[in-house]
Every structure is written in C-alpha cells, then in structure tokens.
Design a protein around this motif. Structure first.
Motif, PDB file in Angstrom:
ATOM      1  N   VAL A  18     -33.690  48.347  28.148  1.00  0.00           N
ATOM      2  CA  VAL A  18     -33.787  47.518  26.944  1.00  0.00           C
ATOM      3  C   VAL A  18     -34.594  46.261  27.234  1.00  0.00           C
ATOM      4  O   VAL A  18     -34.631  45.779  28.366  1.00  0.00           O
ATOM      5  CB  VAL A  18     -32.389  47.104  26.415  1.00  0.00           C
ATOM      6  CG1 VAL A  18     -31.632  48.311  25.902  1.00  0.00           C
ATOM      7  CG2 VAL A  18     -31.591  46.373  27.475  1.00  0.00           C
ATOM      8  N   TRP A  19     -35.247  45.764  26.183  1.00  0.00           N
ATOM      9  CA  TRP A  19     -35.942  44.483  26.270  1.00  0.00           C
ATOM     10  C   TRP A  19     -35.371  43.537  25.216  1.00  0.00           C
ATOM     11  O   TRP A  19     -35.290  43.885  24.040  1.00  0.00           O
ATOM     12  CB  TRP A  19     -37.449  44.651  26.041  1.00  0.00           C
ATOM     13  CG  TRP A  19     -38.159  43.321  26.089  1.00  0.00           C
ATOM     14  CD1 TRP A  19     -38.483  42.617  27.209  1.00  0.00           C
ATOM     15  CD2 TRP A  19     -38.623  42.540  24.981  1.00  0.00           C
ATOM     16  NE1 TRP A  19     -39.101  41.432  26.870  1.00  0.00           N
ATOM     17  CE2 TRP A  19     -39.204  41.361  25.517  1.00  0.00           C
ATOM     18  CE3 TRP A  19     -38.595  42.717  23.594  1.00  0.00           C
ATOM     19  CZ2 TRP A  19     -39.753  40.369  24.697  1.00  0.00           C
ATOM     20  CZ3 TRP A  19     -39.132  41.730  22.778  1.00  0.00           C
ATOM     21  CH2 TRP A  19     -39.718  40.569  23.335  1.00  0.00           C
ATOM     22  N   HIS A  20     -34.970  42.351  25.695  1.00  0.00           N
ATOM     23  CA  HIS A  20     -34.416  41.324  24.801  1.00  0.00           C
ATOM     24  C   HIS A  20     -35.494  40.284  24.511  1.00  0.00           C
ATOM     25  O   HIS A  20     -36.153  39.809  25.446  1.00  0.00           O
ATOM     26  CB  HIS A  20     -33.206  40.641  25.446  1.00  0.00           C
ATOM     27  CG  HIS A  20     -32.042  41.545  25.648  1.00  0.00           C
ATOM     28  ND1 HIS A  20     -31.104  41.759  24.681  1.00  0.00           N
ATOM     29  CD2 HIS A  20     -31.665  42.306  26.704  1.00  0.00           C
ATOM     30  CE1 HIS A  20     -30.184  42.604  25.128  1.00  0.00           C
ATOM     31  NE2 HIS A  20     -30.507  42.960  26.352  1.00  0.00           N
ATOM     32  N   PRO A  21     -35.663  39.907  23.252  1.00  0.00           N
ATOM     33  CA  PRO A  21     -36.719  38.947  22.908  1.00  0.00           C
ATOM     34  C   PRO A  21     -36.576  37.596  23.603  1.00  0.00           C
ATOM     35  O   PRO A  21     -37.554  36.855  23.687  1.00  0.00           O
ATOM     36  CB  PRO A  21     -36.577  38.799  21.385  1.00  0.00           C
ATOM     37  CG  PRO A  21     -35.948  40.064  20.940  1.00  0.00           C
ATOM     38  CD  PRO A  21     -35.021  40.464  22.051  1.00  0.00           C
ATOM     39  N   ASP A  22     -35.397  37.248  24.126  1.00  0.00           N
ATOM     40  CA  ASP A  22     -35.284  35.961  24.825  1.00  0.00           C
ATOM     41  C   ASP A  22     -35.781  36.051  26.266  1.00  0.00           C
ATOM     42  O   ASP A  22     -35.788  35.051  26.982  1.00  0.00           O
ATOM     43  CB  ASP A  22     -33.850  35.430  24.760  1.00  0.00           C
ATOM     44  CG  ASP A  22     -32.837  36.411  25.321  1.00  0.00           C
ATOM     45  OD1 ASP A  22     -33.258  37.493  25.789  1.00  0.00           O
ATOM     46  OD2 ASP A  22     -31.633  36.097  25.288  1.00  0.00           O
ATOM     47  N   SER A  56     -42.123  36.401  20.080  1.00  0.00           N
ATOM     48  CA  SER A  56     -42.001  36.148  21.519  1.00  0.00           C
ATOM     49  C   SER A  56     -43.361  35.890  22.149  1.00  0.00           C
ATOM     50  O   SER A  56     -44.343  36.563  21.832  1.00  0.00           O
ATOM     51  CB  SER A  56     -41.364  37.365  22.186  1.00  0.00           C
ATOM     52  OG  SER A  56     -41.637  37.357  23.572  1.00  0.00           O
ATOM     53  N   PRO A  57     -43.435  34.907  23.077  1.00  0.00           N
ATOM     54  CA  PRO A  57     -44.678  34.675  23.801  1.00  0.00           C
ATOM     55  C   PRO A  57     -44.829  35.557  25.040  1.00  0.00           C
ATOM     56  O   PRO A  57     -45.796  35.408  25.795  1.00  0.00           O
ATOM     57  CB  PRO A  57     -44.546  33.206  24.214  1.00  0.00           C
ATOM     58  CG  PRO A  57     -43.074  33.020  24.426  1.00  0.00           C
ATOM     59  CD  PRO A  57     -42.385  33.950  23.442  1.00  0.00           C
ATOM     60  N   ALA A  58     -43.895  36.468  25.296  1.00  0.00           N
ATOM     61  CA  ALA A  58     -43.936  37.262  26.525  1.00  0.00           C
ATOM     62  C   ALA A  58     -45.232  38.069  26.591  1.00  0.00           C
ATOM     63  O   ALA A  58     -45.568  38.779  25.642  1.00  0.00           O
ATOM     64  CB  ALA A  58     -42.734  38.208  26.578  1.00  0.00           C
TER      65      ALA A  58
END
Lengths: 197, 236
Positions: B102-106, B135-137
């Motif tokens: 999973v990827w969390h936006p934080d 998200s800036p990721a």
C-alpha cells in the motif's frame, strides 16, 4: 441471505474430497511473497533453533541431509483462496530438530532469509505435523517456492509455511509474525476459515 | 473487514480486447488505501460460490469499488466479469484487504512503480491517489506490456502533468519506438528506474515470472530488498 449473481454458472470442479470453505483447486503453483526472492546458497544455509533462554542449536546443509527424511504427500491451502491437492515434498519432521531442545515455551516464530517471520504454536510443529522441506515433486525446492529450505505446515494456511527458513525461536507468548501484524489471523486454520484477524 | 457487502455493478468499460473495468456500488465499503484489494464472491443459482481477489483500481470514494479485470483462460470468475456481467448484476465484496502493498499519501518519499501487464492496476490506484491528494512525492512508473493494445489507461498514465511513465513493449511496439521489443532488461532498469541511492520505495506487481525477473534486476542494480514490495499473480 444469499446474493445470487445473474449469469454466473461456475465450473463446479469435481473435487474428490472436500475443500476448506472459500477455497478453490488450482493445478499450478501460485507464488505469494511480500518482497524479492532472496538468493540463498545451500552451501551457506543454516537453521538455528533458539530457546527462550537463549540456547542455540544449529544445523547446516550437510547436517540436514544427514537427518532421517520423509516423503510426504499433503494438501496445501493458501489464504488467497487457492488449494492444491497431493503436493509431494521431501523433508525432515520438525520433531527431529527439537529432540535435544529443552524448552517450556509454547510458541515458535519461524524466521526466513529476507526477513519474513510467522508465528506457530509449538504443538502444531510437532508429532509429525510439520517438516523442514527441501524437495518438491522430486526436485530441489526452487528459490521462488522457498528453496533451498522451507517450513511445511500443511494443516495451516500456507503463509505459516515460511519460505527460505533460517531459524525457529521459542517464545513464552504468541508473537505475531509478518502477515499476522498485517491483518492476518494469529493461528490460520483453513477449515475454520481463519483468514483475517 | 470480515463482512460480506452486497455489491451491484453500476458501470462497465472496455480496457483492452481481454479486459474491462467494473464499477460496483457497495454500501458499507469504506476506507480503502491505494494498493489494497478486495475479495469478490459470486453465487450461482444452485448455490455454488467462487471467490477471487482483485486489486482496487482507484480508492477515495467510500461505497464505490473500481476494478479492472483481465480475462484468464478458463478463469471461471474473470471470464464472467469480462464477458458476462452487466450493469445491475449483483455479487458480494469483502474488504478493503491488505496492509503491506500500500501507498499512503502522507508518505512523501520517492516511489518507483514497476508493472507487468494487468499488474498495473494497484499501481494505477497509487498514481491516482497521489494526484487526488496533491502529494509532492516523486513517482516513476515503468510498465511492461505486450503491445500498445494491451496497455491499461495508457493516455491517463502517460499524461504530461502526471507521473514520469515509461512503457516497455515485449512483442509489438508503436511506430517510432527505438527500443527493440523484448522483456524488461537491466538497461531498462538503468534508464527508467529511480536510482538506488535515492532510496525509493519500490512496488512491483505482475505475473509471477515478471515479478521474479524484475525484482532480480532491481537487486542487481543495487536496490535494497527491504524497500521492494511485490505482488504476484499466477503460478510457476
């Protein structure tokens, strides 16, 4: 109350014996791993059993090969809902690794090369119910399926059968392993459909 | 999470000659994270049931489940979902499931996504979650497909204002592509994957053979195995 799906007939596969609830038979051998397959050379493979007091018992590849092995044919059940009948393995019963181990602990954590862990009650590994396996269908166990050596605990969901086995540690309390910390059941009995915590 | 929810098909859409999207209305379904999956249960008139797991193609709307299903030869569930199911049909859904892939936006660290075929589905959910959250990721997406006609959401995933996406073709490439067709190679990883020094979180999803070879290439390139998360489907 059942919700029927219009137009769905299904295959109704002819199972010669019952499957655990919610499972279907597969002919191939799906692979589920949380990360990359580690390359474990049999020549540097080791298995360590460590008791709750810190005492360690260690086997290497030659030591494993020198132990009395069994050929077993078992059904396996993955929590992702496939089951596979009559899989053939060669390995050493886990009992053999505990013959000289003094412990009062009731729980085991299996440790893998690559960092995976899973917890199993000690009783579930003994009395010929689990093996340290190194051959599958007559061939050396492939890395993708846990080679050179994996745990085989066929009466529990297959995530308990840790691939790339390197250690068994004994604990007085049940310590959740990798998937058990990620939403899966602490024990994982397929016949009671203990998938999720 | 152990509850089966009643689901009703509210939209279907063609993705490729063998795949389509299904949107389900699922009262009670909530809180999905990009990368998670659901169990889908179909019940035949005689009571026979079949359950399969499918990754969510998009998250963020409670009570809505969006799937993308590729037909598997002889697959009793996928053939139904791709060839038979229509708007209004009912089935059951359990989930969202899975707490690792999973990827969390934080999480603002760099993310490398590597997809083989329909393995792009949970990764597309991550791309979409990144877009909707602002998200800036830094994200890169490397997709391996047989041909342009087999690509899921090619326009959306290649949009210039989105993530840095590279398509690799194994059988047939569009005109103008100079890379020879073929499987993902060390050169592809070298050219298109975030370098290991940036310590990106890497998600790899696809058929077992693809994930095995892609993960091995990433390890050879120096990526930390502890930062690589994989999801495989199909057998050996």
């Amino acid at each position: 109350m059942a919700v029927f799906t219009r137009g769905f007939g299904g295959h109704h596969p002819e199972a010669d014996r019952p499957l655990p609830p919610g499972q279907h038979l597969t002919a191939d051998f799906p692979v589920l791993s949380a990360g990359p397959t580690p390359n474990v050379d049999a020549a540097r493979w080791e298995l360590t059993v460590r008791t709750e007091s810190g005492a360690e018992h260690r086997w290497d590849w030659a030591g494993l090969q020198a132990m009395p092995a069994e050929d077993v044919t078992v059904d396996i059940h993955c929590v992702t809902r496939w089951s596979k009948h009559d899989t053939r393995w060669r390995g050493v019963p886990v009992d053999a690794f505990f013959e000289d181990v003094e412990t009062a602990a009731d729980f085991v954590v299996a440790h893998s090369y690559g960092g995976y862990t899973t917890n199993v009650p000690l009783d579930d590994l003994l009395d010929g119910r689990a093996w340290v396996a190194y051959e599958y269908e007559g061939d050396p166990l492939e890395p993708v399926h846990g080679g050179p050596v994996r745990l085989l605990v066929p009466h529990l969901y297959f995530w308990k059968s840790a691939k790339w086995l390197r250690g068994l540690t004994l604990h007085e309390h049940d310590e959740p392993g990798f998937w058990e910390q990620n939403g899966y059941h602490l024990y994982g009995d397929p016949w009671s459909e203990q998938r999720y915590s | 999470m152990n509850t089966w929810h009643v689901a009703q098909v509210v939209a279907v859409g063609r993705l490729t000659s063998t795949a389509r999207t299904l949107t389900l209305a699922v009262p009670g379904f909530a809180g999905a994270v990009a990368g998670q999956h659901v169990d889908l249960r179909l019940t035949a008139p005689d009571g026979y049931q079949a359950v399969r797991s499918y990754s969510l193609a998009r998250v963020g709307r409670d009570e809505v489940v969006e799937l993308a299903v590729d037909r598997v030869d002889d697959g009793e569930v996928s053939t139904y979902l791709v060839d038979v199911a229509e708007v209004g049909d009912r089935m059951e859904v359990r989930g969202p499931l899975g707490g690792f892939f999973v990827w969390h936006p934080d999480d603002v660290g760099p993310v490398q996504l590597v997809a083989g075929g329909s393995g792009v589905v949970p990764l597309a959910a991550m791309v979409r979650a990144r877009a909707t959250s602002g998200s800036p990721a830094p994200f890169r997406l490397l997709c391996s497909v047989r041909s342009p006609a087999d690509a899921f959401w090619a326009d959306e995933l290649s949009a210039p204002d989105g993530v840095a996406t590279t398509w690799v073709y194994t059988r047939e490439a569009p005109p103008g592509v100079t890379r020879p067709v073929g499987r993902l190679s060390a050169a592809d990883v070298d050219a298109h994957v975030i370098p290991p020094g940036e310590r990106a979180r890497v998600f790899v999803c696809g058929p077992t053979g693809f994930v095995e070879s892609a993960a091995a290439l990433l390890l050879d390139a120096g990526h930390d195995p502890a930062r690589i998360r994989t999801e495989r489907f199909g057998g050996t």
